[in-house]
Design a protein around this motif. Structure first.
Motif, PDB file in Angstrom:
ATOM      1  N   LEU A  93       0.396  -1.304   0.026  1.00  0.00           N
ATOM      2  CA  LEU A  93      -0.135  -0.301  -0.231  1.00  0.00           C
ATOM      3  C   LEU A  93       0.788   1.250  -0.017  1.00  0.00           C
ATOM      4  N   ASP A  94       2.160   1.484   0.929  1.00  0.00           N
ATOM      5  CA  ASP A  94       2.759   1.572   0.453  1.00  0.00           C
ATOM      6  C   ASP A  94       3.513   2.761  -1.120  1.00  0.00           C
ATOM      7  N   LEU A  95       3.543   1.428  -1.226  1.00  0.00           N
ATOM      8  CA  LEU A  95       4.158   2.524  -2.872  1.00  0.00           C
ATOM      9  C   LEU A  95       2.730   2.667  -4.011  1.00  0.00           C
ATOM     10  N   TYR A  96       1.612   2.708  -3.871  1.00  0.00           N
ATOM     11  CA  TYR A  96       0.622   2.644  -4.303  1.00  0.00           C
ATOM     12  C   TYR A  96       0.208   4.728  -4.109  1.00  0.00           C
ATOM     13  N   HIS A  97       0.486   4.334  -2.150  1.00  0.00           N
ATOM     14  CA  HIS A  97       0.057   5.749  -2.115  1.00  0.00           C
ATOM     15  C   HIS A  97       1.662   7.143  -2.404  1.00  0.00           C
ATOM     16  N   GLU A  98       2.372   6.520  -2.450  1.00  0.00           N
ATOM     17  CA  GLU A  98       3.564   7.339  -2.671  1.00  0.00           C
ATOM     18  C   GLU A  98       3.083   7.824  -4.399  1.00  0.00           C
ATOM     19  N   ALA A  99       2.684   6.798  -5.300  1.00  0.00           N
ATOM     20  CA  ALA A  99       2.524   6.993  -6.238  1.00  0.00           C
ATOM     21  C   ALA A  99       1.235   8.389  -6.735  1.00  0.00           C
ATOM     22  N   LEU A 100       0.146   7.731  -5.432  1.00  0.00           N
ATOM     23  CA  LEU A 100      -0.951   8.686  -5.830  1.00  0.00           C
ATOM     24  C   LEU A 100      -0.411  10.166  -5.288  1.00  0.00           C
ATOM     25  N   HIS A 101       0.729  10.366  -4.251  1.00  0.00           N
ATOM     26  CA  HIS A 101       0.808  11.038  -3.349  1.00  0.00           C
ATOM     27  C   HIS A 101       1.581  12.148  -4.809  1.00  0.00           C
ATOM     28  N   SER A 102       2.504  11.749  -5.857  1.00  0.00           N
ATOM     29  CA  SER A 102       3.090  12.327  -6.292  1.00  0.00           C
ATOM     30  C   SER A 102       2.168  12.696  -7.207  1.00  0.00           C
ATOM     31  N   LEU A 103       1.022  12.291  -8.476  1.00  0.00           N
ATOM     32  CA  LEU A 103       0.466  12.541  -8.880  1.00  0.00           C
ATOM     33  C   LEU A 103      -0.335  13.793  -8.332  1.00  0.00           C
ATOM     34  N   ALA A 185      -8.818   3.225  -1.547  1.00  0.00           N
ATOM     35  CA  ALA A 185      -7.868   2.147  -1.881  1.00  0.00           C
ATOM     36  C   ALA A 185      -8.012   2.633  -3.558  1.00  0.00           C
ATOM     37  N   PRO A 186      -6.107   2.400  -3.570  1.00  0.00           N
ATOM     38  CA  PRO A 186      -6.019   2.444  -4.811  1.00  0.00           C
ATOM     39  C   PRO A 186      -6.601   1.456  -5.915  1.00  0.00           C
ATOM     40  N   ALA A 187      -6.707   2.111  -7.365  1.00  0.00           N
ATOM     41  CA  ALA A 187      -7.437   1.380  -8.296  1.00  0.00           C
ATOM     42  C   ALA A 187      -6.668   0.222  -8.727  1.00  0.00           C
ATOM     43  N   TYR A 188      -7.261  -0.221  -9.732  1.00  0.00           N
ATOM     44  CA  TYR A 188      -6.314  -1.919 -10.247  1.00  0.00           C
ATOM     45  C   TYR A 188      -4.970  -0.858 -11.228  1.00  0.00           C
ATOM     46  N   GLN A 189      -5.733   0.002 -12.344  1.00  0.00           N
ATOM     47  CA  GLN A 189      -4.805   0.016 -12.708  1.00  0.00           C
ATOM     48  C   GLN A 189      -3.555   0.648 -12.627  1.00  0.00           C
ATOM     49  N   LEU A 190      -3.679   1.422 -11.606  1.00  0.00           N
ATOM     50  CA  LEU A 190      -2.443   1.907 -11.104  1.00  0.00           C
ATOM     51  C   LEU A 190      -1.738   1.086  -9.978  1.00  0.00           C
ATOM     52  N   ALA A 191      -2.122   0.017  -9.345  1.00  0.00           N
ATOM     53  CA  ALA A 191      -1.636  -0.750  -8.672  1.00  0.00           C
ATOM     54  C   ALA A 191      -0.808  -2.087  -9.385  1.00  0.00           C
ATOM     55  N   SER A 192      -2.191  -1.879 -10.641  1.00  0.00           N
ATOM     56  CA  SER A 192      -1.155  -2.866 -11.134  1.00  0.00           C
ATOM     57  C   SER A 192      -0.332  -2.648 -12.105  1.00  0.00           C
ATOM     58  N   VAL A 193       0.305  -1.971 -12.368  1.00  0.00           N
ATOM     59  CA  VAL A 193       1.233  -0.773 -13.201  1.00  0.00           C
ATOM     60  C   VAL A 193       2.287  -0.490 -11.928  1.00  0.00           C
ATOM     61  N   ILE A 194       2.238  -0.948 -10.892  1.00  0.00           N
ATOM     62  CA  ILE A 194       3.310  -0.673  -9.733  1.00  0.00           C
ATOM     63  C   ILE A 194       4.070  -2.417  -9.500  1.00  0.00           C
ATOM     64  N   ASP A 195       2.823  -2.802  -9.568  1.00  0.00           N
ATOM     65  CA  ASP A 195       3.289  -4.266  -9.564  1.00  0.00           C
ATOM     66  C   ASP A 195       3.778  -5.178  -9.984  1.00  0.00           C
ATOM     67  N   ASP A 196       3.918  -4.556 -11.781  1.00  0.00           N
ATOM     68  CA  ASP A 196       4.941  -4.748 -12.750  1.00  0.00           C
ATOM     69  C   ASP A 196       5.998  -4.037 -12.341  1.00  0.00           C
ATOM     70  N   VAL A 197       6.071  -2.996 -12.378  1.00  0.00           N
ATOM     71  CA  VAL A 197       7.585  -1.707 -11.971  1.00  0.00           C
ATOM     72  C   VAL A 197       8.174  -2.442 -10.991  1.00  0.00           C
ATOM     73  N   HIS A 198       7.504  -2.914  -9.796  1.00  0.00           N
ATOM     74  CA  HIS A 198       8.278  -2.909  -8.280  1.00  0.00           C
ATOM     75  C   HIS A 198       9.095  -4.397  -8.555  1.00  0.00           C
TER      76      HIS A 198
END
Ligand SMILES: [Zn+2]
Length: 292
Positions: A93-103, A185-198
């Protein structure tokens, strides 16, 4: 097709919102076959952020299905306990929220209070027209979705397994797609792309029905500068059709793997069914016989 290509990692990414069906089994099988042909390691990722739909038996069903069909994987959870303690998306969740924060910092998201019904009332196809873009609703409001401001018509370049790159733009159906759902909650598209990067995925195999998702994820990766994702190779496989020519859906019905297993079908018989539904000229009885 994939003769000269070599990849580091691909993934199998089921969503535990129902029992897996023949379409899921085919998707896993073609992923595993292509991984073997290209030297990619296989990572099992369980997309479980949609907490209301996740059930323990659906997660157990993923492991049972992979074992039953003798589909191997190299990384990720080997059982329910490892899924729960290490690999659930909850742990990222921290990874997803970090990306949301940057957006948010770059003013690339806006809050939206439209319900699904509101959107459908304005457009029968459910295409969101940016109603809330200028409303300046507070992003801190828990009852609001966050939508990505996709007004810039960025060119998307999708590299395919056949060596061709397809150039396109975000389709209207994905315009202003949701990156954070109500209640945070982070949405599917965001979590999916971040997981692939991670996890360093460089080869994505998924159904043709997810082509528009791929475009949304590319748009996001562009905005975020996820170069690894942008350079990944994508293969969108055909979908299995049932006799009535409709797309298979998750249910405990006659095409669920659980049902077939309980009926005493062998692994070979399941692959035969898949081959038949694909319209292959020669019958198959294992994933090793699948080619793109
Ligand atoms: Zn709205």
């Amino acid at each position: 097709m994939s003769g000269n290509l070599a990849f580091k990692r691909t993934r199998i990414a089921p969503t535990p919102s129902g029992y897996l069906h023949l379409g899921n089994a085919f998707s896993f099988a073609i992923t595993v076959a292509l991984a073997q042909q290209t030297g990619a390691r296989i990572f099992l990722r369980i997309d479980d952020l949609d907490r209301e739909r996740v059930r323990r038996e659906y997660i157990e069903d993923i492991f049972e299905t992979l074992d039953y069909l003798e589909l191997p994987w190299d990384e990720g959870p080997k059982n329910y306990n490892e899924y729960e303690t290490i690999y659930s998306q909850i742990h990222r969740l921290d990874l997803y929220h970090e990306a949301l924060h940057s957006l948010r910092e770059r003013d690339l998201v806006f809050a939206c209070d439209c319900s699904r019904l509101d959107v459908l009332r304005r457009d029968a196809q459910g295409v969101y027209s940016g109603t809330c873009r200028k409303k300046k609703l507070p992003l801190g409001g828990v009852a609001y979705n966050w939508r990505l401001d996709t007004l810039a018509e960025n060119t998307l370049a999708i590299r395919g397994l056949d060596g061709n790159t397809q150039y396109t733009i975000l389709p209207t159906s994905m315009r202003y797609f949701v990156v954070r759902r109500k209640h945070g909650a982070p949405a599917y598209q965001l979590a999916s792309v971040i997981d692939d990067v991670h996890y360093g995925v460089d080869f994505v195999v998924r159904g043709a029905d997810l082509w528009e998702s791929t475009l949304a994820q590319h748009y996001l990766a562009n905005v975020q500068g996820y170069m690894g994702f942008l350079n990944s190779i994508f293969f969108h496989h055909p979908l299995l059709k049932s006799n009535s020519d409709s797309k298979l859906s998750k249910s405990a019905g006659a095409t669920s793997i659980k049902y077939l297993r309980e009926q005493g079908k062998t692994k070979a018989e399941v692959y035969q069914m898949i081959g038949h539904m694909l319209g292959l000229k020669h019958p198959i009885s294992s994933w090793e016989e699948l080619t793109p």
